[in-house]
Design a protein around this motif. Structure first.
Motif, PDB file in Angstrom:
ATOM      1  N   ASN A 351       0.807  -1.228   0.000  1.00  0.00           N
ATOM      2  CA  ASN A 351       0.000   0.000   0.000  1.00  0.00           C
ATOM      3  C   ASN A 351       0.834   1.269   0.000  1.00  0.00           C
ATOM      4  O   ASN A 351       0.392   2.311   0.481  1.00  0.00           O
ATOM      5  CB  ASN A 351      -0.920   0.045   1.226  1.00  0.00           C
ATOM      6  CG  ASN A 351      -1.950  -1.047   1.139  1.00  0.00           C
ATOM      7  OD1 ASN A 351      -2.397  -1.394   0.048  1.00  0.00           O
ATOM      8  ND2 ASN A 351      -2.298  -1.614   2.274  1.00  0.00           N
ATOM      9  N   ARG A 353       3.284   2.231   1.810  1.00  0.00           N
ATOM     10  CA  ARG A 353       3.235   2.750   3.168  1.00  0.00           C
ATOM     11  C   ARG A 353       4.437   3.648   3.463  1.00  0.00           C
ATOM     12  O   ARG A 353       4.349   4.591   4.214  1.00  0.00           O
ATOM     13  CB  ARG A 353       3.217   1.557   4.122  1.00  0.00           C
ATOM     14  CG  ARG A 353       2.592   1.854   5.450  1.00  0.00           C
ATOM     15  CD  ARG A 353       2.572   0.598   6.288  1.00  0.00           C
ATOM     16  NE  ARG A 353       1.684  -0.430   5.744  1.00  0.00           N
ATOM     17  CZ  ARG A 353       1.795  -1.727   6.068  1.00  0.00           C
ATOM     18  NH1 ARG A 353       2.744  -2.133   6.870  1.00  0.00           N
ATOM     19  NH2 ARG A 353       0.954  -2.606   5.568  1.00  0.00           N
ATOM     20  N   TYR A 354       5.590   3.276   2.887  1.00  0.00           N
ATOM     21  CA  TYR A 354       6.813   3.983   3.281  1.00  0.00           C
ATOM     22  C   TYR A 354       7.323   4.891   2.165  1.00  0.00           C
ATOM     23  O   TYR A 354       8.165   4.497   1.371  1.00  0.00           O
ATOM     24  CB  TYR A 354       7.889   2.972   3.668  1.00  0.00           C
ATOM     25  CG  TYR A 354       7.430   2.020   4.737  1.00  0.00           C
ATOM     26  CD1 TYR A 354       7.173   2.490   6.020  1.00  0.00           C
ATOM     27  CD2 TYR A 354       7.219   0.672   4.459  1.00  0.00           C
ATOM     28  CE1 TYR A 354       6.731   1.633   7.006  1.00  0.00           C
ATOM     29  CE2 TYR A 354       6.781  -0.182   5.440  1.00  0.00           C
ATOM     30  CZ  TYR A 354       6.539   0.292   6.711  1.00  0.00           C
ATOM     31  OH  TYR A 354       6.089  -0.554   7.681  1.00  0.00           O
TER      32      TYR A 354
END
Lengths: 502, 650
Positions: A351, A353-354
């Motif tokens: 997703n 995220r980072y």
């Protein structure tokens, strides 16, 4: 001269486009037939083979330079250069996507097909010498990219990105189309050679100026040049990371190819201050806004606006100096930016995220390979020697200065000093900050290794031995500019004008 | 045709060392890592000696062509190496001093983490520095130029866990970028007007041009831009601010990069470009003025610093000022002479300071030192030699080179000379201040330790009692450099050094020197500068040994002026307020929050009501944006169309 049926050579001159379309369709057809688990590998592999076949067919195409399909397509060093460039970018994109798609749990399916269809459009943009065909190929390329931008279907930002890109993109292409229509009205032709001939013989009609303005708006949007850059950060932030790497290089390169044809080959009237101002705005807005970003994708989005500005600097220079500088820059920028986004895609994880700067802290220790390669790409983006980015800037600014654009050069040079700061910020964070939160770094799969190796090799190659590439772009640019003088004159009498006025 | 010396090997050797340590160092023992680093750096030094041995038999300047690099039209850049007397001096200084500092570093860094990383960077630095020195054209020089900046950045930030180190590295890098771009624009101008960057071609075609005596012509602009580059790299006004901060790096790095070699690259570049400056006297005057002012300005800051490395850093800035002063009065060989002796004594000062810091467990504040001469006699003795050398006492090395510069400055303009002598006095004062505070009186470190003072330095020796002498591996380089600091200046006696360099800078410069000053003037000047040095010594003796309560009183009575000096004339703050803050604020408030999110929305929302239907389908997203973005595109398009119409009807 009546339009005759196309002959074999005509098809050879669009062979890459044909091959890529076939592979694209094959992927679409196969998609529902294969097991979902295997689809990733199979369709991705097919896409990869497609790009390789595209490169081979480009080589075949390059063996028979000339016009095709009633002077709508022209194969020369210039179009071969951009064919190779965009196909190579797509190749790296596919290598990067392989892992990315699996990690994001996205269905492969039409993803790879869309990449190939987009490529068809971009390839055609670089070889088309007829405005309507250019418009159609621009649309083919754009529509694929709109969909690719929204490919993370479960993510709201991705859908938002896609929708914004679509709405604004259609808005901008409408400008382009309107410009084409006006240019037809002004010169009686949509063929670039014929337009060039018409514009360079006697007084330029007012309508041609307006047409130029409208086309510039459309293309300025595609290359994310100020003041039409505004969509870029939002769209880049939301779109899947590998796609951003692609979007920021391949369609841009193709749009720059079109700009080169329109501006230099057709010797667009009244363009100087337009480009000058747009270059200054793009560089300054891009660099200054990038200073305060903490999302890496957004940061690189602003950076890409700034780089579009550097490229525009070359457009303000004399054609024989500017055109090769533009071509070199697009290639060098493609290598380093696609590479940087390959690293970003890998780190983004599930997703995405980072993707903030914070997440890159301590990367120097947790993954020296990724940090090291990203550092080299960033160094190249800054423009430090022994990387392609240095010579790219070197040629652009040197071309500008040799065309007596002293202020533009100084503004550009100051800008690249400002730009150094935010790229450096990423390096500092990677090596000199402790990670506050544990960011898992997945093992680097083979395909991504290959992608990184390719982009890294290209970045260093262009930085260490740029001579060959430079000679090549100079020769192709020569061909492009000569077309203005020779073929244009020939065209006037025969095929182009009567056909266009039909 | 002289035979090939394989000059390319000289930079490549340290590069191989860097690669081995960089890729495999993690798995190698410290012994192996240091052996690799020393072998390849030492081999480069041996190559330098070999070149020196073959030197008399060469036809100079000696150029070695390796193949073409860029060829476009009639513009060509080659991979080529260039050797003349100037190159040889630089080559020996860089490899020789560099090798000694490599040896020292083995001892100094032994207990630090990232040992292999350190040596890999250090060798990488040597590669770029040697590329810079041996380059046969400006582009190759520029590659080395940027490369040393990069290596310096990596090494300053070596202790990256310290925030100050990371930001110091960044500052050095950014400030250097500003200078580099001056350099780069100068290169573009050279390409444009002379079609070449090759030294021999370029200089011979410039030599045929008339000198630009009035106004700012082409060569003057090129000269000034080159000076912008040199000011960045060699820490001159106004770009000197990065060097004192760069002291955050390990001390051997300060010795190698920020004293002996890299920072002198600017001086080398100006000397190398002497043909250009020779045809642009106005640019040369600017060089002289910048150098003179920097020498004085930095020296005054040095007086009030209490961190031992900061004193040396400002001293370096000041000494570099001397070198530019020399170049500015066309006394290039004097500048290069001082560059060489400075490499000896300033390299030594830093290494000895490192040994002191090592001895007192990482403390850098001189107020917490004192009386160290009993504890670390070898360090004391070597540092004494260096201190006398920099202060300009005969017969130490610094005396000869500084004297040469001052004499030549006097010929050009007595004002330069006057400031130069004043600076020499201040230099002598702050150096002996350092010397007395560190080595004389009583050791003041213990009480500080008892008060729970944690060592500010990242160096992990804290919590031990008496200061201790450094190991042999650190002392041997100190001793060699100490010998050089004493005798290194003797090569200049009777103008021999100048004569050696005269084929590069032309006989003209030498001839002027011998004629202009009468013997008596020369001796008077020499006596005055020695007196200045002795006065500085005496003043430091009175203030810091005999009556140590005086400095505080003087500081109190000076009030604001003293504060200004302690705070380095607030230059960092001024730069921050003037350049950095507006840029960041502007980009945060105006461009990003403002233009990106606020202004456009506000401005467009009123005008773009009609376009609302566009985004109806997208109600669930931040609908204002697309509309306003479209509005922005429309406004831009309208402006462009209006402009083009105006162009058309004009």
């Amino acid at each position: 001269m009546n339009p005759t049926l196309p002959v074999g050579a005509d098809y050879v001159r669009i062979l890459p486009e044909i091959v890529l379309s076939i592979f694209g369709m094959a992927i679409m057809v196969l998609d529902p037939l294969v097991d979902e688990k295997k689809s990733q590998q199979l369709l991705g592999g097919l896409g990869l083979i497609g790009t390789l076949a595209g490169l081979v067919s480009t080589w075949i195409m390059a063996q028979s330079p000339g016009f095709a399909f009633w002077n709508m397509v022209q194969v020369d060093g210039f179009s071969v250069f951009f064919h190779v460039l965009v196909i190579a970018i797509a190749l790296v994109l596919i290598l990067t996507s392989y892992e990315y798609m699996a990690v994001q749990q996205l269905r492969a399916g039409e993803y790879y097909g869309l990449i190939l269809f987009g490529l068809v459009g971009m390839c055609l943009m670089s070889s088309a010498v007829e405005l309507v065909l250019i418009f159609i190929s621009l649309e083919i390329s754009s529509i694929s990219t709109y969909i690719l931008a929204g490919f993370r279907r479960r993510s709201a930002t991705s859908s938002e990105s896609s929708l914004k890109y679509f709405l604004l993109g259609s808005f901008a292409t409408a400008f382009f189309l309107y410009g084409v229509a006006m240019m037809f009205g002004a010169t009686g032709s949509t063929n670039i050679d014929a337009i060039s001939a018409a514009l360079n013989s006697g007084k330029v009609p007012l309508l041609a100026y307006v047409a130029m303005a409208l086309m510039f708006v459309g293309l300025g949007f595609k290359v994310a040049a100020a003041p039409f850059h505004i969509w870029t950060p939002d769209v880049y932030e939301g779109a899947p990371a590998p796609v951003v790497g692609f979007m920021s290089t391949a369609p841009k390169a193709a749009a720059f190819a079109v700009l080169l044809r329109i501006i230099f080959e057709a010797n667009a009237p009244g363009r100087f201050w337009l480009i000058w101002l747009s270059a200054v705005l793009s560089m300054t807005l891009g660099n200054v806004a990038a200073l305060v970003q903490d999302n890496v994708k957004r940061l690189l989005a602003y950076s890409s606006i700034a780089h579009a500005g550097y490229i525009l600097v070359a457009f303000a220079a004399k054609p024989e100096l500017g055109a090769p500088a533009v071509m070199f820059y697009t290639a060098a920028y493609a290598a380093m930016n696609v590479g940087a986004f390959a690293v970003v895609s890998h780190l983004a994880n599930e997703n995405e995220r980072y993707v903030t700067l914070e997440n890159y802290a301590g990367l120097g220790r947790s993954s020296p390979i990724l940090a090291g390669t990203l550092t080299i790409f960033l160094i190249s983006l800054i423009g430090i020697p022994i990387t392609g980015g240095f010579f790219a800037k070197f040629y652009v600014f040197s071309a500008a200065l040799q065309s007596n654009l002293v202020w533009l050069t100084i503004i550009g040079v100051i800008n690249s000093a400002i730009g150094a700061y935010y790229y450096l910020k990423i390096i500092v964070v990677m090596y000199m900050r402790e990670a506050r939160e544990e960011v898992p770094v997945l093992p680097i799969p083979l395909a991504l290794r290959a992608a990184l190796a390719l982009t890294l090799a290209a970045t260093v190659y262009l930085g260490v031995v740029p001579g060959r590439m430079l000679t090549f772009v100079q020769q192709s640019a020569q061909q492009l500019l000569q077309a203005e003088h020779t073929s244009a004159r020939e065209q006037v009498g025969n095929a182009a004008v009567p056909r266009a006025t039909q | 045709m002289t035979p090939s010396l394989h000059l390319w090997l000289i930079p490549i050797l340290p590069l191989i060392g860097a690669a081995i340590n960089g890729f495999f160092g993690r798995r190698l023992s410290r012994q192996t890592v240091s052996a690799v680093a020393l072998t390849f750096c030492g081999a480069a030094f041996l190559m330098g000696l070999y070149v020196a041995a073959r030197f008399p038999s060469l036809e100079l300047p000696h150029a070695e062509y390796l193949g073409h690099w860029i060829r476009s039209g009639n513009f060509m850049v080659n991979f080529e190496f260039y050797l003349d007397q100037l190159t040889l001096v630089m080559l020996l200084v860089v490899t020789g001093v560099g090798f000694l500092i490599h040896i020292y570093s083995v001892g100094y860094m032994w207990e630090e983490g990232g040992f292999y990383r350190f040596f890999s960077y250090l060798n990488l630095f040597m590669f770029f520095m040697l590329t810079l020195v041996l380059a046969g054209n400006y582009l190759q020089m520029f590659i080395g130029w940027e490369g040393v900046g990069l290596a310096s950045y990596l090494l300053i930030g070596f202790w990256f866990t310290k925030d100050s180190a990371a930001s110091a590295g960044k500052k050095a890098f950014i400030v250097n970028r500003i200078g580099d771009f001056g350099f780069l624009i100068a290169l573009f101008l050279l390409i444009k007007h002379f079609g070449s960057l090759n030294f021999s071609q370029l200089f011979s075609s410039i030599a045929q041009q008339p000198a630009e005596t009035a106004g700012v012509g082409l060569l003057t602009s090129i000269g000034l831009l080159l000076m912008v580059g040199a000011a960045g790299k060699s820490a001159q006004i106004p770009l000197y601010v990065w060097l004192p901060d760069a002291m955050e790096g390990p001390t051997p790095v300060s010795a190698l990069i920020h004293a002996a070699t890299m920072v002198t690259a600017g001086v080398y570049m100006v000397a190398r470009s002497h043909v250009i400056f020779g045809h642009a006297p106005n640019a040369l005057t600017v060089v002289a003025i910048i150098g003179t002012l920097t020498a004085l300005f930095a020296a005054t800051i040095g007086i009030a610093q209490t961190d031992i490395k900061k004193v040396l850093a400002y001293s370096t800035v000041s000494q570099l000022g001397y070198m530019f002063m020399a170049c500015g009065v066309a006394a290039y060989s004097a500048g290069i002479f001082h560059l060489m002796t400075h490499a000896f004594f300033k390299g030594l000062l830093f290494l000895a300071a490192g040994s002191v810091i090592h001895a007192v467990g990482g403390e850098q504040d001189m107020r917490k030192m004192g009386g160290l001469r009993q504890y670390i006699p070898w360090t004391f003795m070597t540092m004494t030699a260096a201190t006398f050398a920099i202060a300009g006492f005969p017969p130490f090395a610094g005396f000869f080179s500084k004297d040469e510069i001052l004499a030549r400055a006097y010929e050009a303009n007595p004002a330069y000379w006057f400031i130069g002598v004043t600076t020499a006095f201040i230099t002598s004062f702050y150096m002996f201040r350092l010397w007395f505070m560190t080595f004389f009186g009583d050791y003041r470190g213990r009480e500080a330790a008892e008060h729970g003072h944690a060592p500010a330095h990242g160096h992990g020796h804290g919590g031990h009692g008496d200061p201790h002498e450094s190991p042999m591996i650190m002392l041997v380089p100190l001793m060699i450099l100490a010998v050089l600091s004493v005798i290194g200046g003797w090569v200049g006696i009777g103008g021999r050094f100048e004569h050696f360099l005269s084929p590069v800078f032309g006989e003209g410069a030498t001839a002027v020197a011998t004629e202009a000053l009468s013997r008596s003037t020369e001796i008077t000047l020499m006596v005055i500068s020695v007196v200045a040095a002795v006065l500085g010594f005496y003043l430091a003796y009175v203030l810091y040994l005999k009556r140590p309560e005086l400095p505080q009183k003087i500081a109190d009575s000076l009030g604001g002026l003293y504060q200004a000096v302690v705070n380095k004339y607030y230059v960092d703050e001024i730069y921050g307020d003037l350049f950095v803050k507006p840029l960041v604020d502007g980009s945060t408030r105006i461009l990003w929050h403002g233009v990106d999110q606020g202004v456009i929305d506000a401005a467009i929302n009123d005008t773009a009501d009609g376009a609302r239907h566009v985004s109806d389908s997208a109600r669930q997203m931040q609908s204002g944006n697309v509309r306003s973005y479209a509005g922005w595109v429309a406004v831009g398009a309208a402006v462009i169309i209006a402009y083009m119409i105006w162009m058309g009807v004009r």
